[in-house]
Motif scaffolding. Structure first.
Motif, PDB file in Angstrom:
ATOM      1  N   LEU A  83      83.943  32.677  85.791  1.00 42.65           N
ATOM      2  CA  LEU A  83      84.431  31.375  86.233  1.00 42.65           C
ATOM      3  C   LEU A  83      83.921  31.046  87.630  1.00 42.65           C
ATOM      4  O   LEU A  83      83.540  29.896  87.903  1.00 42.65           O
ATOM      5  CB  LEU A  83      85.959  31.351  86.203  1.00 42.65           C
ATOM      6  CG  LEU A  83      86.618  30.040  86.658  1.00 42.65           C
ATOM      7  CD1 LEU A  83      86.121  28.874  85.814  1.00 42.65           C
ATOM      8  CD2 LEU A  83      88.129  30.144  86.608  1.00 42.65           C
ATOM      9  N   LYS A  86      80.434  29.894  87.429  1.00 44.17           N
ATOM     10  CA  LYS A  86      80.339  28.528  86.912  1.00 44.17           C
ATOM     11  C   LYS A  86      80.669  27.509  87.999  1.00 44.17           C
ATOM     12  O   LYS A  86      79.963  26.510  88.162  1.00 44.17           O
ATOM     13  CB  LYS A  86      81.275  28.353  85.718  1.00 44.17           C
ATOM     14  CG  LYS A  86      81.146  26.994  85.040  1.00 44.17           C
ATOM     15  CD  LYS A  86      81.983  26.918  83.790  1.00 44.17           C
ATOM     16  CE  LYS A  86      81.779  25.571  83.089  1.00 44.17           C
ATOM     17  NZ  LYS A  86      80.390  25.334  82.700  1.00 44.17           N
ATOM     18  N   VAL A  87      81.734  27.751  88.753  1.00 41.57           N
ATOM     19  CA  VAL A  87      82.098  26.789  89.797  1.00 41.57           C
ATOM     20  C   VAL A  87      81.070  26.792  90.921  1.00 41.57           C
ATOM     21  O   VAL A  87      80.858  25.762  91.578  1.00 41.57           O
ATOM     22  CB  VAL A  87      83.516  27.080  90.341  1.00 41.57           C
ATOM     23  CG1 VAL A  87      84.553  27.012  89.217  1.00 41.57           C
ATOM     24  CG2 VAL A  87      83.590  28.415  91.064  1.00 41.57           C
ATOM     25  N   ASN A  90      78.425  24.559  89.622  1.00 45.02           N
ATOM     26  CA  ASN A  90      78.892  23.172  89.735  1.00 45.02           C
ATOM     27  C   ASN A  90      78.775  22.664  91.169  1.00 45.02           C
ATOM     28  O   ASN A  90      78.342  21.530  91.409  1.00 45.02           O
ATOM     29  CB  ASN A  90      80.345  23.067  89.273  1.00 45.02           C
ATOM     30  CG  ASN A  90      80.512  23.308  87.797  1.00 45.02           C
ATOM     31  OD1 ASN A  90      79.549  23.235  87.022  1.00 45.02           O
ATOM     32  ND2 ASN A  90      81.721  23.608  87.379  1.00 45.02           N
ATOM     33  N   GLY A 256      89.338  19.303  86.989  1.00 42.19           N
ATOM     34  CA  GLY A 256      88.342  20.362  86.838  1.00 42.19           C
ATOM     35  C   GLY A 256      87.683  20.409  85.486  1.00 42.19           C
ATOM     36  O   GLY A 256      86.746  21.179  85.286  1.00 42.19           O
ATOM     37  N   GLY A 257      88.134  19.627  84.536  1.00 42.18           N
ATOM     38  CA  GLY A 257      87.573  19.636  83.194  1.00 42.18           C
ATOM     39  C   GLY A 257      86.454  18.617  83.041  1.00 42.18           C
ATOM     40  O   GLY A 257      86.051  17.969  84.010  1.00 42.18           O
ATOM     41  N   ASP A 260      85.950  23.153  82.582  1.00 43.62           N
ATOM     42  CA  ASP A 260      85.581  23.572  83.936  1.00 43.62           C
ATOM     43  C   ASP A 260      84.226  23.048  84.386  1.00 43.62           C
ATOM     44  O   ASP A 260      83.622  23.580  85.315  1.00 43.62           O
ATOM     45  CB  ASP A 260      85.575  25.105  84.048  1.00 43.62           C
ATOM     46  CG  ASP A 260      86.941  25.708  83.799  1.00 43.62           C
ATOM     47  OD1 ASP A 260      87.924  25.178  84.332  1.00 43.62           O
ATOM     48  OD2 ASP A 260      87.026  26.704  83.051  1.00 43.62           O
ATOM     49  N   ARG A 263      84.808  21.684  87.975  1.00 46.83           N
ATOM     50  CA  ARG A 263      85.572  22.514  88.912  1.00 46.83           C
ATOM     51  C   ARG A 263      84.629  23.063  89.976  1.00 46.83           C
ATOM     52  O   ARG A 263      83.622  23.694  89.673  1.00 46.83           O
ATOM     53  CB  ARG A 263      86.264  23.655  88.172  1.00 46.83           C
ATOM     54  CG  ARG A 263      87.319  24.386  89.001  1.00 46.83           C
ATOM     55  CD  ARG A 263      88.011  25.452  88.152  1.00 46.83           C
ATOM     56  NE  ARG A 263      88.618  24.870  86.972  1.00 46.83           N
ATOM     57  CZ  ARG A 263      89.837  24.323  86.940  1.00 46.83           C
ATOM     58  NH1 ARG A 263      90.570  24.294  88.033  1.00 46.83           N
ATOM     59  NH2 ARG A 263      90.301  23.819  85.825  1.00 46.83           N
ATOM     60  N   PHE A 268      88.395  26.111  92.862  1.00 49.30           N
ATOM     61  CA  PHE A 268      88.676  27.482  92.434  1.00 49.30           C
ATOM     62  C   PHE A 268      89.524  28.205  93.472  1.00 49.30           C
ATOM     63  O   PHE A 268      90.495  28.891  93.131  1.00 49.30           O
ATOM     64  CB  PHE A 268      87.351  28.215  92.215  1.00 49.30           C
ATOM     65  CG  PHE A 268      87.495  29.669  91.876  1.00 49.30           C
ATOM     66  CD1 PHE A 268      87.670  30.077  90.566  1.00 49.30           C
ATOM     67  CD2 PHE A 268      87.454  30.635  92.871  1.00 49.30           C
ATOM     68  CE1 PHE A 268      87.801  31.419  90.246  1.00 49.30           C
ATOM     69  CE2 PHE A 268      87.587  31.971  92.578  1.00 49.30           C
ATOM     70  CZ  PHE A 268      87.767  32.371  91.252  1.00 49.30           C
ATOM     71  N   ASP A 271      93.057  26.948  93.359  1.00 42.74           N
ATOM     72  CA  ASP A 271      93.786  27.507  92.219  1.00 42.74           C
ATOM     73  C   ASP A 271      94.232  28.938  92.489  1.00 42.74           C
ATOM     74  O   ASP A 271      95.360  29.328  92.139  1.00 42.74           O
ATOM     75  CB  ASP A 271      92.906  27.467  90.967  1.00 42.74           C
ATOM     76  CG  ASP A 271      92.830  26.081  90.356  1.00 42.74           C
ATOM     77  OD1 ASP A 271      93.725  25.261  90.653  1.00 42.74           O
ATOM     78  OD2 ASP A 271      91.875  25.816  89.598  1.00 42.74           O
TER      79      ASP A 271
END
Length: 316
Positions: A83, A86-87, A90, A256-257, A260, A263, A268, A271
């Motif tokens: 995750l 991924k962020v 992004n 964030g969708g 994700d 996001r 992150f 969260d």
């Protein structure tokens, strides 16, 4: 020879009492701020840095002795976290799409306003207005503009026979849609900065180049851009810092969708603090700080002043 050396050394050791008094007065005036900075800014920063090397959680607040040092485990876990990867991607996309687009739009608008004699103040205020508008309010309005049914964009597309997509429900369109909104909201700041930079360029230089037969593009490329280099550097730095901390737009518009896809690294970290993973969140925030440092260094290398050796090498 020795006399000159002794005289020079004696002069270098001589301290002007007036300068010493000024330095003491300056430190006396700055001391309250330095103390406040150390207590309320530097102290928490160092505390959070130490926290990033522990397994501290929300449940450990009442029992600090339960906190255990874990060394670099949090950082290693972050690098291995799918995750977080991924962020991070992004956030990189936010940066690569948002910074050039924001700077390009701001520069074009600044050039246009700089050529307008009348109503210049009106246009300047109008373009800057989104900057001072609440980001939450702007995000809510744009969320309605992006709606599948009844949204302005899809309604306009429907008038020409195009079935509009789900802008914020698509994993490929959601992130660029947020960047578009962010560009619209943020370019006003750079527009004002670039406009100030354009007005410092001597008009005689452009006029002389025009007399010599230089086209508008040639004047822009070889005169305007080089003389705007310090202004462009400042704009790139503050814009890059803003996109690295991209948060409010995604929090309000997409949560964030989807999946994700919007996001960011800041989201992150937010969260993780909300989940009570304080040590893990602190480590993520310092990785983001490292990214800020690397980005700023790269921008200074690219847009900063060239030294003499570089200039001579370029001329050769």
């Amino acid at each position: 020879m020795s006399t000159v050396t002794r005289t020079g050394s004696s002069r270098s050791r001589h301290v002007d009492p007036t300068r010493r008094q000024q330095a003491v007065a300056a430190w006396a005036l700055a001391l309250p701020f330095v103390l406040l900075f150390a207590v309320f800014s530097l102290g928490p920063v160092l505390a959070s840095l130490g926290m990033s090397f522990t397994d501290m959680r929300r449940t450990d607040i009442r029992d600090p002795l339960a906190v255990n040092p874990v060394g670099l485990d949090n950082y290693v876990q972050l690098v291995q976290d799918p995750l977080f990867r991924k962020v991070t991607l992004n956030t990189l996309l936010y940066l690569l799409l948002g910074v050039p687009a924001t700077m390009a739009v701001a520069l074009l608008v600044a050039i246009g306003i700089n050529r307008v004699e009348r109503f210049r103040g009106f246009f300047r205020v109008g373009y800057y207005l989104p900057v001072v508008t609440s980001i939450v309010a702007v995000s809510v309005v744009w969320k309605f503009l992006y709606r599948d049914n009844g949204g302005l964009f899809n309604t306009l597309l429907g008038w020409v026979g195009i079935d509009g997509p789900g802008w914020l429900d698509s994993t490929t369109l959601a992130l660029p849609s947020l960047v578009l909104m962010a560009v619209w909201r943020n370019f006003g700041t750079l527009m004002v900065i670039f406009l100030a930079g354009l007005q410092t360029i001597p008009q005689e230089v452009n006029e002389a180049a025009e007399v010599d037969g230089a086209s508008g593009w040639a004047r822009f490329r070889h005169i305007t851009l080089p003389m705007l280099r310090p202004t462009l550097l400042f704009g790139a730095v503050i814009t890059g810092l803003g996109y690295l901390q991209f948060f409010e737009e995604a929090f309000v518009m997409t949560k964030g969708g989807p999946l994700d896809s919007t996001r960011s690294a800041t989201y992150f970290t937010f969260d993780q603090f909300g989940f009570g993973n304080y040590g893990y969140a602190a480590a993520a925030s310092y990785l983001l700080f490292l990214a800020v440092v690397l980005l700023t260094w790269a921008q200074f290398r690219w847009l900063g002043e060239r030294d003499d050796a570089t200039v001579k090498g370029a001329k050769k």
